[in-house]
Design a protein around this motif. Structure first.
Motif, PDB file in Angstrom:
ATOM      1  N   ASP A 168      26.109  11.706 -39.390  1.00  0.00           N
ATOM      2  CA  ASP A 168      27.267  12.035 -40.230  1.00  0.00           C
ATOM      3  C   ASP A 168      28.479  12.416 -39.393  1.00  0.00           C
ATOM      4  OD1 ASP A 168      25.937  11.556 -42.599  1.00  0.00           O
ATOM      5  OD2 ASP A 168      25.248  13.627 -42.815  1.00  0.00           O
ATOM      6  N   TRP A 169      29.710  12.188 -39.918  1.00  0.00           N
ATOM      7  CA  TRP A 169      29.927  11.359 -41.078  1.00  0.00           C
ATOM      8  C   TRP A 169      29.850   9.907 -40.676  1.00  0.00           C
ATOM      9  CZ3 TRP A 169      32.831   7.362 -42.875  1.00  0.00           C
ATOM     10  CH2 TRP A 169      32.857   7.155 -44.262  1.00  0.00           C
ATOM     11  N   ALA A 170      29.160   9.115 -41.517  1.00  0.00           N
ATOM     12  CA  ALA A 170      29.050   7.695 -41.213  1.00  0.00           C
ATOM     13  C   ALA A 170      29.205   6.896 -42.492  1.00  0.00           C
ATOM     14  CB  ALA A 170      27.706   7.395 -40.564  1.00  0.00           C
ATOM     15  N   GLY A 171      29.902   5.763 -42.394  1.00  0.00           N
ATOM     16  CA  GLY A 171      30.076   4.907 -43.559  1.00  0.00           C
ATOM     17  C   GLY A 171      31.081   3.814 -43.298  1.00  0.00           C
ATOM     18  N   GLY A 172      31.307   3.000 -44.319  1.00  0.00           N
ATOM     19  CA  GLY A 172      32.250   1.898 -44.178  1.00  0.00           C
ATOM     20  C   GLY A 172      32.937   1.571 -45.483  1.00  0.00           C
ATOM     21  N   ILE A 173      34.068   0.900 -45.376  1.00  0.00           N
ATOM     22  CA  ILE A 173      34.861   0.489 -46.530  1.00  0.00           C
ATOM     23  C   ILE A 173      35.290  -0.956 -46.315  1.00  0.00           C
ATOM     24  CG2 ILE A 173      37.017   0.838 -47.814  1.00  0.00           C
ATOM     25  CD1 ILE A 173      36.960   3.756 -46.984  1.00  0.00           C
ATOM     26  N   THR A 174      35.213  -1.768 -47.359  1.00  0.00           N
ATOM     27  CA  THR A 174      35.749  -3.117 -47.297  1.00  0.00           C
ATOM     28  C   THR A 174      36.897  -3.265 -48.286  1.00  0.00           C
ATOM     29  OG1 THR A 174      34.184  -3.958 -48.956  1.00  0.00           O
ATOM     30  CG2 THR A 174      33.527  -4.116 -46.639  1.00  0.00           C
ATOM     31  N   GLY A 175      37.811  -4.167 -47.973  1.00  0.00           N
ATOM     32  CA  GLY A 175      38.934  -4.474 -48.843  1.00  0.00           C
ATOM     33  C   GLY A 175      39.392  -5.883 -48.557  1.00  0.00           C
ATOM     34  N   GLU A 176      40.543  -6.243 -49.063  1.00  0.00           N
ATOM     35  CA  GLU A 176      41.030  -7.603 -48.859  1.00  0.00           C
ATOM     36  C   GLU A 176      41.262  -7.873 -47.378  1.00  0.00           C
ATOM     37  OE1 GLU A 176      44.109 -10.638 -51.006  1.00  0.00           O
ATOM     38  OE2 GLU A 176      44.868  -8.628 -50.548  1.00  0.00           O
ATOM     39  N   TYR A 177      40.464  -8.762 -46.810  1.00  0.00           N
ATOM     40  CA  TYR A 177      40.575  -9.223 -45.433  1.00  0.00           C
ATOM     41  C   TYR A 177      40.256  -8.151 -44.385  1.00  0.00           C
ATOM     42  CZ  TYR A 177      43.036 -13.090 -47.729  1.00  0.00           C
ATOM     43  OH  TYR A 177      43.380 -14.142 -48.547  1.00  0.00           O
ATOM     44  N   PHE A 178      39.473  -7.125 -44.713  1.00  0.00           N
ATOM     45  CA  PHE A 178      39.102  -6.152 -43.684  1.00  0.00           C
ATOM     46  C   PHE A 178      37.799  -5.449 -44.026  1.00  0.00           C
ATOM     47  CE2 PHE A 178      40.959  -3.139 -46.640  1.00  0.00           C
ATOM     48  CZ  PHE A 178      40.184  -1.995 -46.465  1.00  0.00           C
ATOM     49  N   ALA A 179      37.156  -4.916 -42.971  1.00  0.00           N
ATOM     50  CA  ALA A 179      36.029  -3.997 -43.101  1.00  0.00           C
ATOM     51  C   ALA A 179      36.228  -2.914 -42.053  1.00  0.00           C
ATOM     52  CB  ALA A 179      34.698  -4.710 -42.887  1.00  0.00           C
ATOM     53  N   ALA A 180      36.194  -1.660 -42.482  1.00  0.00           N
ATOM     54  CA  ALA A 180      36.367  -0.519 -41.580  1.00  0.00           C
ATOM     55  C   ALA A 180      35.105   0.326 -41.637  1.00  0.00           C
ATOM     56  CB  ALA A 180      37.583   0.308 -41.987  1.00  0.00           C
ATOM     57  N   GLN A 181      34.657   0.837 -40.471  1.00  0.00           N
ATOM     58  CA  GLN A 181      33.423   1.592 -40.412  1.00  0.00           C
ATOM     59  C   GLN A 181      33.421   2.541 -39.215  1.00  0.00           C
ATOM     60  OE1 GLN A 181      32.906  -2.078 -40.899  1.00  0.00           O
ATOM     61  NE2 GLN A 181      33.957  -2.130 -38.926  1.00  0.00           N
ATOM     62  N   GLY A 182      32.571   3.563 -39.296  1.00  0.00           N
ATOM     63  CA  GLY A 182      32.465   4.493 -38.185  1.00  0.00           C
ATOM     64  C   GLY A 182      31.342   5.479 -38.392  1.00  0.00           C
ATOM     65  N   VAL A 237      37.704   6.788 -41.758  1.00  0.00           N
ATOM     66  CA  VAL A 237      37.592   5.409 -42.209  1.00  0.00           C
ATOM     67  C   VAL A 237      38.525   5.139 -43.382  1.00  0.00           C
ATOM     68  CG1 VAL A 237      36.032   3.742 -43.294  1.00  0.00           C
ATOM     69  CG2 VAL A 237      35.253   5.073 -41.336  1.00  0.00           C
ATOM     70  N   GLN A 238      38.667   6.116 -44.263  1.00  0.00           N
ATOM     71  CA  GLN A 238      39.581   5.958 -45.398  1.00  0.00           C
ATOM     72  C   GLN A 238      41.020   5.774 -44.918  1.00  0.00           C
ATOM     73  OE1 GLN A 238      37.201   8.191 -44.992  1.00  0.00           O
ATOM     74  NE2 GLN A 238      36.066   8.530 -46.896  1.00  0.00           N
ATOM     75  N   ALA A 239      41.403   6.512 -43.883  1.00  0.00           N
ATOM     76  CA  ALA A 239      42.753   6.385 -43.326  1.00  0.00           C
ATOM     77  C   ALA A 239      42.965   5.010 -42.707  1.00  0.00           C
ATOM     78  CB  ALA A 239      43.002   7.479 -42.291  1.00  0.00           C
ATOM     79  N   MET A 240      41.953   4.493 -42.032  1.00  0.00           N
ATOM     80  CA  MET A 240      42.055   3.154 -41.460  1.00  0.00           C
ATOM     81  C   MET A 240      42.244   2.108 -42.551  1.00  0.00           C
ATOM     82  SD  MET A 240      39.505   2.711 -38.218  1.00  0.00           S
ATOM     83  CE  MET A 240      37.983   3.112 -39.087  1.00  0.00           C
ATOM     84  N   ALA A 241      41.437   2.210 -43.597  1.00  0.00           N
ATOM     85  CA  ALA A 241      41.508   1.243 -44.686  1.00  0.00           C
ATOM     86  C   ALA A 241      42.872   1.265 -45.357  1.00  0.00           C
ATOM     87  CB  ALA A 241      40.404   1.536 -45.708  1.00  0.00           C
ATOM     88  N   GLN A 242      43.372   2.455 -45.657  1.00  0.00           N
ATOM     89  CA  GLN A 242      44.664   2.576 -46.326  1.00  0.00           C
ATOM     90  C   GLN A 242      45.790   2.040 -45.453  1.00  0.00           C
ATOM     91  OE1 GLN A 242      45.584   6.527 -47.695  1.00  0.00           O
ATOM     92  NE2 GLN A 242      47.664   5.992 -48.316  1.00  0.00           N
ATOM     93  N   THR A 243      45.753   2.380 -44.176  1.00  0.00           N
ATOM     94  CA  THR A 243      46.825   1.949 -43.274  1.00  0.00           C
ATOM     95  C   THR A 243      46.821   0.445 -43.085  1.00  0.00           C
ATOM     96  OG1 THR A 243      46.781   4.082 -42.129  1.00  0.00           O
ATOM     97  CG2 THR A 243      47.786   2.224 -40.955  1.00  0.00           C
ATOM     98  N   PHE A 244      45.657  -0.149 -42.906  1.00  0.00           N
ATOM     99  CA  PHE A 244      45.598  -1.602 -42.758  1.00  0.00           C
ATOM    100  C   PHE A 244      46.164  -2.287 -43.994  1.00  0.00           C
ATOM    101  CE2 PHE A 244      43.613  -5.787 -43.091  1.00  0.00           C
ATOM    102  CZ  PHE A 244      43.824  -6.292 -41.820  1.00  0.00           C
ATOM    103  N   THR A 245      45.835  -1.778 -45.163  1.00  0.00           N
ATOM    104  CA  THR A 245      46.286  -2.372 -46.413  1.00  0.00           C
ATOM    105  C   THR A 245      47.783  -2.249 -46.593  1.00  0.00           C
ATOM    106  OG1 THR A 245      44.159  -1.892 -47.470  1.00  0.00           O
ATOM    107  CG2 THR A 245      46.035  -2.286 -48.926  1.00  0.00           C
ATOM    108  N   GLU A 246      48.359  -1.116 -46.178  1.00  0.00           N
ATOM    109  CA  GLU A 246      49.765  -0.826 -46.450  1.00  0.00           C
ATOM    110  C   GLU A 246      50.708  -1.238 -45.331  1.00  0.00           C
ATOM    111  OE1 GLU A 246      49.876   3.324 -47.330  1.00  0.00           O
ATOM    112  OE2 GLU A 246      48.866   3.091 -49.276  1.00  0.00           O
ATOM    113  N   THR A 247      50.186  -1.600 -44.165  1.00  0.00           N
ATOM    114  CA  THR A 247      51.028  -1.918 -43.005  1.00  0.00           C
ATOM    115  C   THR A 247      51.380  -3.402 -42.980  1.00  0.00           C
ATOM    116  OG1 THR A 247      50.028  -0.144 -41.714  1.00  0.00           O
ATOM    117  CG2 THR A 247      51.174  -1.875 -40.488  1.00  0.00           C
TER     118      THR A 247
END
Length: 281
Positions: free
Chosen positions: A104-118, A126-136
């Motif tokens: 812990d903490w461990a997990g992943g998130i997928t969205g349009e054209y990306f997968a983030a995990q750690g 990981v949530q910050a990575m996902a949000q930033t990739f989507t909004e940048t």
């Protein structure tokens, strides 16, 4: 391989696939990222099974989706519950897997054209990575780096930082167009590896990207005075050049010494980004 967070992504317009990763581990770029143009990208981590990279790429090259490839590579691995992996396939479909024994903490998130995990992260990384990739906006490399940096700013690895890497592939994107390794940068051991990775990415763009037309100007007036001053300071001229041929010869010697062939212009012109680099040396 523990203490790692990564993001894999795809740019459908430029047909680029890539991975950005950071870890409390020496030389993470030699272990986690795998990618092939026209096929996909893979990040394998948390007691990484490095066979996952080549296996998943082979499966996706055969037409398997990221999810299908993920199921196949993990199903017969006796240690899969200690693994973590993120994939993106040829069409940009993502998949991510985190074994139940990842720390812990461990997990992943997928969205349009990306997968983030750690794993072994501060919650929210990981949530910050996902949000930033989507909004940048910007290139795939820029979005991946922004996401990685946002993950670190959100907490990152709970035990600190050590290395980071960025790998982006595209067809004939490598040096001279001979392979697909469009961007392949590594920071193997550094107190702030993501910031250092962003810095050397800037250098990579300076050295290997084409000049922007709006930055190409005549070497005359104040620009000429500055070019002469910098060439003299850097040892390419001993005095005021006798004529433009002498100036051009000295400037060409500088460009070739510094590997600025991609930024070289016709005689009498200069890329202002090169001049800015000269002034900062």
């Amino acid at each position: 391989m523990i203490l790692t967070f990564s993001i894999v992504g795809y740019d459908p317009k430029e047909k680029e696939w890539g991975i950005a990763v950071q870890s409390k581990f020496l030389g993470v770029g030699a272990v986690v990222p795998f990618a092939k143009a026209g096929v996909g990208a893979v990040a394998t981590q948390s007691y990484a099974n490095t066979a996952y990279g080549p296996q998943a790429l082979e499966l996706m090259a055969e037409g398997k989706t990221a999810a299908e490839a993920l199921e196949i590579i993990t199903k017969d691995d006796p240690d899969k519950e200690m693994r973590q992996v993120g994939l993106i396939d040829a069409s940009g479909n993502p998949a991510t897997f985190t074994g139940t024994y990842c720390y812990d903490w461990a997990g992943g998130i997928t969205g349009e054209y990306f997968a983030a995990q750690g794993n072994i992260l501060i919650d929210g990384t990981v949530q910050a990575m996902a949000q930033t990739f989507t909004e940048t906006s910007g290139s795939l490399a820029e979005r991946l780096l922004a996401a990685l940096n946002a993950g670190q700013e959100a907490g990152g690895d709970s035990r600190g930082q050590q290395s980071a890497a960025l790998l982006v592939v595209k067809e004939a994107g490598g040096y001279g167009g001979y392979n697909d390794r469009y961007i392949d940068l590594r920071v193997d051991d550094h107190p702030e590896p993501i910031k250092e990775l962003i810095r050397i990415y800037g250098l990579q763009q300076l050295y290997f990207s084409k000049s922007k037309p709006e930055n190409v100007v005549e070497i005359e007036g104040e620009v000429r005075e500055e070019v002469v001053a910098q060439l003299r300071r850097l040892g390419y001229l001993n005095s005021e050049p006798e004529n433009e041929e002498v100036l051009h010869k000295a400037f060409t010697a500088y460009l070739h010494t510094e590997n600025f062939e991609e930024r070289e212009q016709e005689a009498g012109k200069i890329d202002l980004e090169v001049l800015a680099f000269m002034k900062g040396q």
